[in-house]
Design a protein around this motif. Structure first.
Motif, PDB file in Angstrom:
ATOM      1  N   GLN A 185     115.714   8.034  14.789  1.00  0.00           N
ATOM      2  CA  GLN A 185     114.612   8.814  14.230  1.00  0.00           C
ATOM      3  C   GLN A 185     114.385  10.108  15.008  1.00  0.00           C
ATOM      4  O   GLN A 185     114.145  11.158  14.413  1.00  0.00           O
ATOM      5  CB  GLN A 185     113.328   7.986  14.214  1.00  0.00           C
ATOM      6  CG  GLN A 185     113.333   6.874  13.209  1.00  0.00           C
ATOM      7  CD  GLN A 185     112.070   6.014  13.285  1.00  0.00           C
ATOM      8  OE1 GLN A 185     111.231   6.173  14.176  1.00  0.00           O
ATOM      9  NE2 GLN A 185     111.953   5.079  12.360  1.00  0.00           N
ATOM     10  N   ALA A 186     114.466  10.043  16.330  1.00  0.00           N
ATOM     11  CA  ALA A 186     114.255  11.242  17.151  1.00  0.00           C
ATOM     12  C   ALA A 186     115.336  12.283  16.882  1.00  0.00           C
ATOM     13  O   ALA A 186     115.046  13.478  16.734  1.00  0.00           O
ATOM     14  CB  ALA A 186     114.207  10.877  18.632  1.00  0.00           C
ATOM     15  N   LEU A 187     116.588  11.854  16.789  1.00  0.00           N
ATOM     16  CA  LEU A 187     117.680  12.784  16.518  1.00  0.00           C
ATOM     17  C   LEU A 187     117.561  13.393  15.126  1.00  0.00           C
ATOM     18  O   LEU A 187     117.812  14.586  14.933  1.00  0.00           O
ATOM     19  CB  LEU A 187     119.031  12.091  16.691  1.00  0.00           C
ATOM     20  CG  LEU A 187     119.392  11.714  18.123  1.00  0.00           C
ATOM     21  CD1 LEU A 187     120.619  10.819  18.146  1.00  0.00           C
ATOM     22  CD2 LEU A 187     119.594  12.960  18.981  1.00  0.00           C
ATOM     23  N   LYS A 188     117.144  12.590  14.175  1.00  0.00           N
ATOM     24  CA  LYS A 188     116.951  13.095  12.811  1.00  0.00           C
ATOM     25  C   LYS A 188     115.845  14.147  12.791  1.00  0.00           C
ATOM     26  O   LYS A 188     115.978  15.202  12.169  1.00  0.00           O
ATOM     27  CB  LYS A 188     116.611  11.928  11.878  1.00  0.00           C
ATOM     28  CG  LYS A 188     116.530  12.302  10.427  1.00  0.00           C
ATOM     29  CD  LYS A 188     116.315  11.065   9.568  1.00  0.00           C
ATOM     30  CE  LYS A 188     116.220  11.426   8.111  1.00  0.00           C
ATOM     31  NZ  LYS A 188     116.004  10.246   7.270  1.00  0.00           N
ATOM     32  N   PHE A 189     114.749  13.878  13.510  1.00  0.00           N
ATOM     33  CA  PHE A 189     113.641  14.840  13.594  1.00  0.00           C
ATOM     34  C   PHE A 189     114.113  16.144  14.232  1.00  0.00           C
ATOM     35  O   PHE A 189     113.813  17.243  13.745  1.00  0.00           O
ATOM     36  CB  PHE A 189     112.485  14.237  14.395  1.00  0.00           C
ATOM     37  CG  PHE A 189     111.310  15.160  14.523  1.00  0.00           C
ATOM     38  CD1 PHE A 189     110.343  15.209  13.545  1.00  0.00           C
ATOM     39  CD2 PHE A 189     111.190  15.995  15.632  1.00  0.00           C
ATOM     40  CE1 PHE A 189     109.254  16.077  13.655  1.00  0.00           C
ATOM     41  CE2 PHE A 189     110.112  16.860  15.750  1.00  0.00           C
ATOM     42  CZ  PHE A 189     109.147  16.896  14.761  1.00  0.00           C
ATOM     43  N   MET A 190     114.867  16.055  15.335  1.00  0.00           N
ATOM     44  CA  MET A 190     115.369  17.256  16.011  1.00  0.00           C
ATOM     45  C   MET A 190     116.281  18.062  15.092  1.00  0.00           C
ATOM     46  O   MET A 190     116.200  19.290  15.054  1.00  0.00           O
ATOM     47  CB  MET A 190     116.130  16.873  17.281  1.00  0.00           C
ATOM     48  CG  MET A 190     115.255  16.411  18.403  1.00  0.00           C
ATOM     49  SD  MET A 190     116.302  15.957  19.823  1.00  0.00           S
ATOM     50  CE  MET A 190     115.330  14.644  20.523  1.00  0.00           C
ATOM     51  N   GLY A 191     117.135  17.372  14.364  1.00  0.00           N
ATOM     52  CA  GLY A 191     118.037  18.050  13.442  1.00  0.00           C
ATOM     53  C   GLY A 191     117.291  18.777  12.336  1.00  0.00           C
ATOM     54  O   GLY A 191     117.611  19.925  12.006  1.00  0.00           O
ATOM     55  N   ARG A 192     116.267  18.120  11.779  1.00  0.00           N
ATOM     56  CA  ARG A 192     115.456  18.772  10.733  1.00  0.00           C
ATOM     57  C   ARG A 192     114.709  19.966  11.292  1.00  0.00           C
ATOM     58  O   ARG A 192     114.658  21.025  10.664  1.00  0.00           O
ATOM     59  CB  ARG A 192     114.464  17.772  10.132  1.00  0.00           C
ATOM     60  CG  ARG A 192     115.071  16.821   9.147  1.00  0.00           C
ATOM     61  CD  ARG A 192     114.028  16.077   8.322  1.00  0.00           C
ATOM     62  NE  ARG A 192     112.880  15.628   9.071  1.00  0.00           N
ATOM     63  CZ  ARG A 192     112.683  14.406   9.529  1.00  0.00           C
ATOM     64  NH1 ARG A 192     113.596  13.472   9.307  1.00  0.00           N
ATOM     65  NH2 ARG A 192     111.608  14.078  10.207  1.00  0.00           N
ATOM     66  N   ALA A 193     114.111  19.822  12.480  1.00  0.00           N
ATOM     67  CA  ALA A 193     113.352  20.925  13.086  1.00  0.00           C
ATOM     68  C   ALA A 193     114.264  22.106  13.370  1.00  0.00           C
ATOM     69  O   ALA A 193     113.909  23.257  13.105  1.00  0.00           O
ATOM     70  CB  ALA A 193     112.664  20.460  14.365  1.00  0.00           C
TER      71      ALA A 193
END
Length: 122
Positions: free
Chosen positions: A50-58
């Motif tokens: 989830q953290a990596l997905k959030f970073m990628g979207r941001a």
């Protein structure tokens, strides 16, 4: 020689800026938490995925901003950033990143860096 937690944060931030999320994956505990003070709030991250997905979207949406300062305080590191679009206005935010055994176990976002410093005991 082992990297300090502050050095790990800088290396991770630079990897995210380059879009190298795989490089930061090794720094994150599988059960890392990332939130704005309430780990149960909508949008909070409860895992590395989830953290990596959030970073990628941001990163893809507006960028992650400029790294202003990194302050080590034992197992915690205060990461002060200037969000994208704040230019010369000086608007800063911060995360308190907590390490355990060389991995990030929690990141808490603070709109005010003074609150982040206080939370880290500095």
């Amino acid at each position: 020689m082992t990297e300090s937690n502050a050095e790990l944060v800088r290396r991770g931030y630079e990897a995210v800026l380059r879009g190298e999320l795989d490089a930061i994956s090794e720094l994150l505990d599988p059960d890392v938490k990332w939130h704005g003070g309430d780990p149960d709030a909508p949008g909070a991250c409860h895992s590395r995925r989830q953290a990596l997905k959030f970073m990628g979207r941001a990163r893809g949406r507006s960028g992650i901003g400029e790294l202003v300062d990194v302050i080590e305080a034992g197992d915690k590191v205060v990461v002060i950033m200037r969000p994208v679009g704040d230019g010369e206005s000086g608007g800063l935010t911060a995360n308190v990143t907590t390490f355990r055994d060389g991995r990030v176990v929690e990141m808490v976002h603070y709109p005010d860096p003074a609150d982040a410093r206080a939370a880290a005991g500095i």
